[in-house]
Motif scaffolding. Sequence first.
Motif, PDB file in Angstrom:
ATOM      1  N   GLY A   1       0.807  -1.216   0.046  1.00 63.45           N
ATOM      2  CA  GLY A   1      -0.019  -0.108  -0.027  1.00 63.45           C
ATOM      3  C   GLY A   1       0.685   1.327  -0.094  1.00 63.45           C
ATOM      4  N   LYS A   2       2.242   1.085   0.441  1.00 64.45           N
ATOM      5  CA  LYS A   2       2.977   2.191   0.173  1.00 64.45           C
ATOM      6  C   LYS A   2       4.149   2.037  -0.787  1.00 64.45           C
ATOM      7  CE  LYS A   2       1.189   4.106   4.029  1.00 64.45           C
ATOM      8  NZ  LYS A   2       0.427   5.304   4.136  1.00 64.45           N
ATOM      9  N   ASP A   3       4.912   0.968  -0.890  1.00 61.89           N
ATOM     10  CA  ASP A   3       5.802   0.856  -1.923  1.00 61.89           C
ATOM     11  C   ASP A   3       5.241   0.014  -3.009  1.00 61.89           C
ATOM     12  OD1 ASP A   3       7.762   2.426  -0.180  1.00 61.89           O
ATOM     13  OD2 ASP A   3       7.984   0.303   0.763  1.00 61.89           O
ATOM     14  N   VAL A   4       4.519  -0.945  -2.813  1.00 56.90           N
ATOM     15  CA  VAL A   4       3.916  -1.955  -3.702  1.00 56.90           C
ATOM     16  C   VAL A   4       2.450  -2.129  -3.412  1.00 56.90           C
ATOM     17  CG1 VAL A   4       5.960  -3.316  -3.944  1.00 56.90           C
ATOM     18  CG2 VAL A   4       4.403  -3.879  -2.149  1.00 56.90           C
ATOM     19  N   ALA A   5       1.662  -2.672  -4.532  1.00 58.50           N
ATOM     20  CA  ALA A   5       0.202  -2.622  -4.349  1.00 58.50           C
ATOM     21  C   ALA A   5      -0.280  -1.020  -4.316  1.00 58.50           C
ATOM     22  CB  ALA A   5      -0.313  -3.662  -3.481  1.00 58.50           C
ATOM     23  N   THR A   6      -0.062  -0.014  -5.167  1.00 55.56           N
ATOM     24  CA  THR A   6      -0.219   1.020  -5.025  1.00 55.56           C
ATOM     25  C   THR A   6      -1.261   1.707  -5.969  1.00 55.56           C
ATOM     26  OG1 THR A   6       1.889   1.959  -6.106  1.00 55.56           O
ATOM     27  CG2 THR A   6       2.127   1.815  -3.958  1.00 55.56           C
ATOM     28  N   ALA A   7      -1.719   0.809  -6.782  1.00 56.60           N
ATOM     29  CA  ALA A   7      -2.561   1.295  -7.770  1.00 56.60           C
ATOM     30  C   ALA A   7      -3.784   1.943  -7.190  1.00 56.60           C
ATOM     31  CB  ALA A   7      -2.792   0.323  -8.924  1.00 56.60           C
ATOM     32  N   PRO A   8      -4.390   2.697  -7.687  1.00 54.56           N
ATOM     33  CA  PRO A   8      -5.573   3.384  -6.927  1.00 54.56           C
ATOM     34  C   PRO A   8      -6.741   2.613  -7.230  1.00 54.56           C
ATOM     35  CG  PRO A   8      -4.805   4.950  -8.560  1.00 54.56           C
ATOM     36  CD  PRO A   8      -3.819   4.068  -8.437  1.00 54.56           C
ATOM     37  N   GLY A   9      -7.719   2.128  -6.267  1.00 52.48           N
ATOM     38  CA  GLY A   9      -8.991   1.518  -6.419  1.00 52.48           C
ATOM     39  C   GLY A   9      -9.471   1.446  -5.090  1.00 52.48           C
ATOM     40  N   LYS A  10     -10.664   0.664  -5.235  1.00 55.19           N
ATOM     41  CA  LYS A  10     -11.595   0.591  -4.006  1.00 55.19           C
ATOM     42  C   LYS A  10     -11.902  -1.011  -3.752  1.00 55.19           C
ATOM     43  CE  LYS A  10     -12.117   4.885  -3.185  1.00 55.19           C
ATOM     44  NZ  LYS A  10     -11.947   5.639  -1.722  1.00 55.19           N
ATOM     45  N   VAL A  11     -12.056  -1.517  -2.644  1.00 53.88           N
ATOM     46  CA  VAL A  11     -12.485  -2.770  -2.412  1.00 53.88           C
ATOM     47  C   VAL A  11     -14.084  -2.403  -2.597  1.00 53.88           C
ATOM     48  CG1 VAL A  11     -13.006  -4.498  -0.654  1.00 53.88           C
ATOM     49  CG2 VAL A  11     -10.615  -3.277  -0.792  1.00 53.88           C
TER      50      VAL A  11
ATOM     51  N   ALA B   1      -3.186 -16.561  -8.000  1.00 52.92           N
ATOM     52  CA  ALA B   1      -3.104 -18.019  -7.182  1.00 52.92           C
ATOM     53  C   ALA B   1      -3.536 -17.573  -5.612  1.00 52.92           C
ATOM     54  CB  ALA B   1      -2.200 -18.475  -7.333  1.00 52.92           C
ATOM     55  N   TRP B   2      -4.171 -18.282  -4.923  1.00 55.72           N
ATOM     56  CA  TRP B   2      -4.191 -18.127  -3.510  1.00 55.72           C
ATOM     57  C   TRP B   2      -3.049 -18.721  -2.598  1.00 55.72           C
ATOM     58  CZ3 TRP B   2      -7.423 -21.105  -6.581  1.00 55.72           C
ATOM     59  CH2 TRP B   2      -7.109 -22.470  -6.381  1.00 55.72           C
ATOM     60  N   ILE B   3      -2.352 -19.208  -3.320  1.00 53.35           N
ATOM     61  CA  ILE B   3      -1.051 -19.431  -2.614  1.00 53.35           C
ATOM     62  C   ILE B   3       0.082 -18.289  -2.486  1.00 53.35           C
ATOM     63  CG2 ILE B   3       0.322 -20.151  -4.933  1.00 53.35           C
ATOM     64  CD1 ILE B   3       1.419 -22.534  -3.236  1.00 53.35           C
ATOM     65  N   MET B   4      -0.398 -17.389  -3.220  1.00 53.61           N
ATOM     66  CA  MET B   4       0.461 -15.933  -3.080  1.00 53.61           C
ATOM     67  C   MET B   4      -0.440 -14.989  -2.842  1.00 53.61           C
ATOM     68  SD  MET B   4       0.891 -15.689  -7.410  1.00 53.61           S
ATOM     69  CE  MET B   4       1.501 -17.049  -7.605  1.00 53.61           C
ATOM     70  N   LYS B   5       0.129 -13.646  -2.351  1.00 55.54           N
ATOM     71  CA  LYS B   5      -0.551 -12.387  -2.306  1.00 55.54           C
ATOM     72  C   LYS B   5      -0.910 -11.889  -3.734  1.00 55.54           C
ATOM     73  CE  LYS B   5      -0.703 -12.314   2.072  1.00 55.54           C
ATOM     74  NZ  LYS B   5      -0.161 -11.111   2.959  1.00 55.54           N
ATOM     75  N   TYR B   6      -2.007 -11.114  -3.976  1.00 54.26           N
ATOM     76  CA  TYR B   6      -2.357 -10.635  -5.458  1.00 54.26           C
ATOM     77  C   TYR B   6      -1.493  -9.789  -5.845  1.00 54.26           C
ATOM     78  CZ  TYR B   6      -3.655  -6.030  -3.964  1.00 54.26           C
ATOM     79  OH  TYR B   6      -3.970  -4.717  -3.596  1.00 54.26           O
ATOM     80  N   TYR B   7      -0.638  -8.871  -5.222  1.00 62.20           N
ATOM     81  CA  TYR B   7       0.002  -7.830  -5.645  1.00 62.20           C
ATOM     82  C   TYR B   7       1.193  -8.293  -6.193  1.00 62.20           C
ATOM     83  CZ  TYR B   7       3.104  -7.945  -1.458  1.00 62.20           C
ATOM     84  OH  TYR B   7       3.861  -8.318  -0.364  1.00 62.20           O
ATOM     85  N   ILE B   8       1.703  -9.317  -6.742  1.00 56.54           N
ATOM     86  CA  ILE B   8       2.574  -9.550  -7.627  1.00 56.54           C
ATOM     87  C   ILE B   8       1.924  -8.874  -8.951  1.00 56.54           C
ATOM     88  CG2 ILE B   8       1.556 -11.898  -8.466  1.00 56.54           C
ATOM     89  CD1 ILE B   8       4.564 -12.894  -8.957  1.00 56.54           C
ATOM     90  N   LEU B   9       0.862  -8.767  -9.213  1.00 54.31           N
ATOM     91  CA  LEU B   9       0.277  -8.075 -10.427  1.00 54.31           C
ATOM     92  C   LEU B   9       0.214  -6.588 -10.339  1.00 54.31           C
ATOM     93  CD1 LEU B   9      -2.465 -10.876 -11.315  1.00 54.31           C
ATOM     94  CD2 LEU B   9       0.149 -10.630 -12.419  1.00 54.31           C
ATOM     95  N   ASP B  10       0.683  -6.079  -9.055  1.00 53.05           N
ATOM     96  CA  ASP B  10       0.636  -4.431  -8.741  1.00 53.05           C
ATOM     97  C   ASP B  10       1.782  -4.466  -7.832  1.00 53.05           C
ATOM     98  OD1 ASP B  10      -0.085  -1.873  -8.738  1.00 53.05           O
ATOM     99  OD2 ASP B  10      -1.497  -2.147  -6.821  1.00 53.05           O
ATOM    100  N   LEU B  11       2.928  -4.740  -8.471  1.00 50.64           N
ATOM    101  CA  LEU B  11       4.262  -4.359  -7.609  1.00 50.64           C
ATOM    102  C   LEU B  11       4.414  -3.017  -7.650  1.00 50.64           C
ATOM    103  CD1 LEU B  11       6.299  -7.609  -8.545  1.00 50.64           C
ATOM    104  CD2 LEU B  11       5.284  -6.918  -6.587  1.00 50.64           C
ATOM    105  N   SER B  12       5.685  -2.530  -8.052  1.00 47.77           N
ATOM    106  CA  SER B  12       5.809  -1.057  -8.203  1.00 47.77           C
ATOM    107  C   SER B  12       5.187  -0.473  -9.296  1.00 47.77           C
ATOM    108  CB  SER B  12       7.499  -1.059  -8.204  1.00 47.77           C
ATOM    109  OG  SER B  12       8.264  -1.544  -7.327  1.00 47.77           O
TER     110      SER B  12
END
Length: 561
Positions: free
Chosen positions: A185-195, A224-235
């Motif tokens: 939410g600070k360095d990674v997974a920063t794409a703006p959006g809403k739950v 995959a649920w074996i990983m956190k989703y933000y591999i697709l929203d890194l930096s």
Amino acid sequence: MTQDRVLRRTLSMQTHGTSPMAMLTMWNDWSLHLATAPDKQLALAQKAQKHWTAWLRFVAQGCPAEPGSRPISPKKGDRRFGHEGWTKAPFAAMEQAFLLAEDFFDYATSDIPGLAPSHDQAMTFLMRQMLDAMAPSNYLATNPEAVTRTLESKGRNLQRGSLALLEDWRSAVKGQKPRPAKRVGKDVATAPGKVVFRNDLIELIRYAPTTKKVRPEPLLILPAWIMKYYILDLSPENSMVRYLTAQGFTVFMISWRNPDAAQAGLGMADYLEQGPKAALDHIVSATGAAKVHTAGYCLGGTLLSIAAAAMARDGDDRLASMTLLTAQTDFSEAGELMLFINESQVSVLEDIMARQGYLDSSQMMGAFQMLRSNDLVWSRMVRAYLLGETDAPMNDLMSWNADTTRMPARMHSEYLRQMFLNNDLACGRYPVDGHPVSLRDIRLPVFGVGTESDHIAPWKSVFKIHSLSHADVTFVLTNGGHNAGVISEPGHKRRHFRIHTTRDKDITLSPDDWRDRAQEKDGSWWPSWAVWLAEHSGPPVTAQKMPAGLCDAPGTYVLKE
């Protein structure tokens, strides 16, 4: 709990989750068949004599460094012996002795008459792991780079390495895991959006549009649920989410809950109902879209395939397309990971999970690390403990890899048995709502991605979607591994890929024939995917206003340790 389960669990804890029965069965099968194969024994003796003679000649000549003077060269990708010190005696002699031993034992554990193919491959793999542990590069006295570093730094590298070893040992004793260096939410997974939706298993994130016009079909991504989703929203510079929104797509992402013992009873049916089905219902209701693009990564792609087959069976036509990112639908040739999956091993994992309610990340990651032990285990130990390189910053992908998850006991058992052991999905036996589904019912446009160096989902296994569905399949083969090949943003250096579309009416191509026919391109495959999605979308429309949502992205589930 039965006494049998208690005993098996106790044994498995001593072997770090590995079934000792499976190992003994494999060893016995190999040794007995080798003992009754005199031709193979003779060939082994001849190879040993040839290697020994070549090594003695090399040493007697003073370990020459000229090209072609060495008996054997390291395999492609083996970076253990890259330092110039390995070209000089006595280290050159050690390197050659080790490489010749590797070659000998590779031959000794392969092509044994009568040996089960699974045991043949497993023995080769196991012997390689044992030899990797004994490589001269792993020890101070036999590693010229470590010796040089020690002399130059007056031992400060060993001091730093000892402190790092002590810290790692303390963390292991306390059961602590490495903390990610990047803040979610600070360095990674920063794409703006809403739950915009939440249930007991997922949070659904809707990302803010970055273009005035968007395609009318939203895109739902299942990681995959074996990983956190933000591999697709890194930096920001390598975020797939940001790239897709910039191309005019409305992107939704599933963020899976990190389960604990309270979720032990969740099964594959729960992941299907509360995952893609629930997300799809919300997206259609909230946006009014008639069709939705879908993409699944790794296990998420397998689940997406199940959902697509069930929807096709039931006449649900809300899917516009399906993209499978390093996702397998046929597990008959699932690569080296299959060496860890057999009835005995699954039974051991079930014993462990029965007590704690889930499979912990450390119990999963050990197997993945062993698939590439040189890169993920020994090389790290050498650099940290011998060379004292403990200050190297953790990049975003490494930080994500340290942000681990767990697997519910029931779901993981069902997944291993129904997919890996029984291959029910590919064989048309996988049940959804009490009736089996068939991938042959899928007639959607399909975009598949395989990676050349994938040890988890080999590209030829991912490629099998061609023969399992009635779909037009556009397939990409890109360089890189299971994760790095997918996170291949435009501008990434040294990226290239092959791409080719096979229509349902076209003749069947083998993976090798497909590779020969596919067009080779430099750069990232992302733009080709974006063009493909656009070709299967309607004309752009005005982007909808973002809803208030339940909370800001990245949400709450991704933060649960």
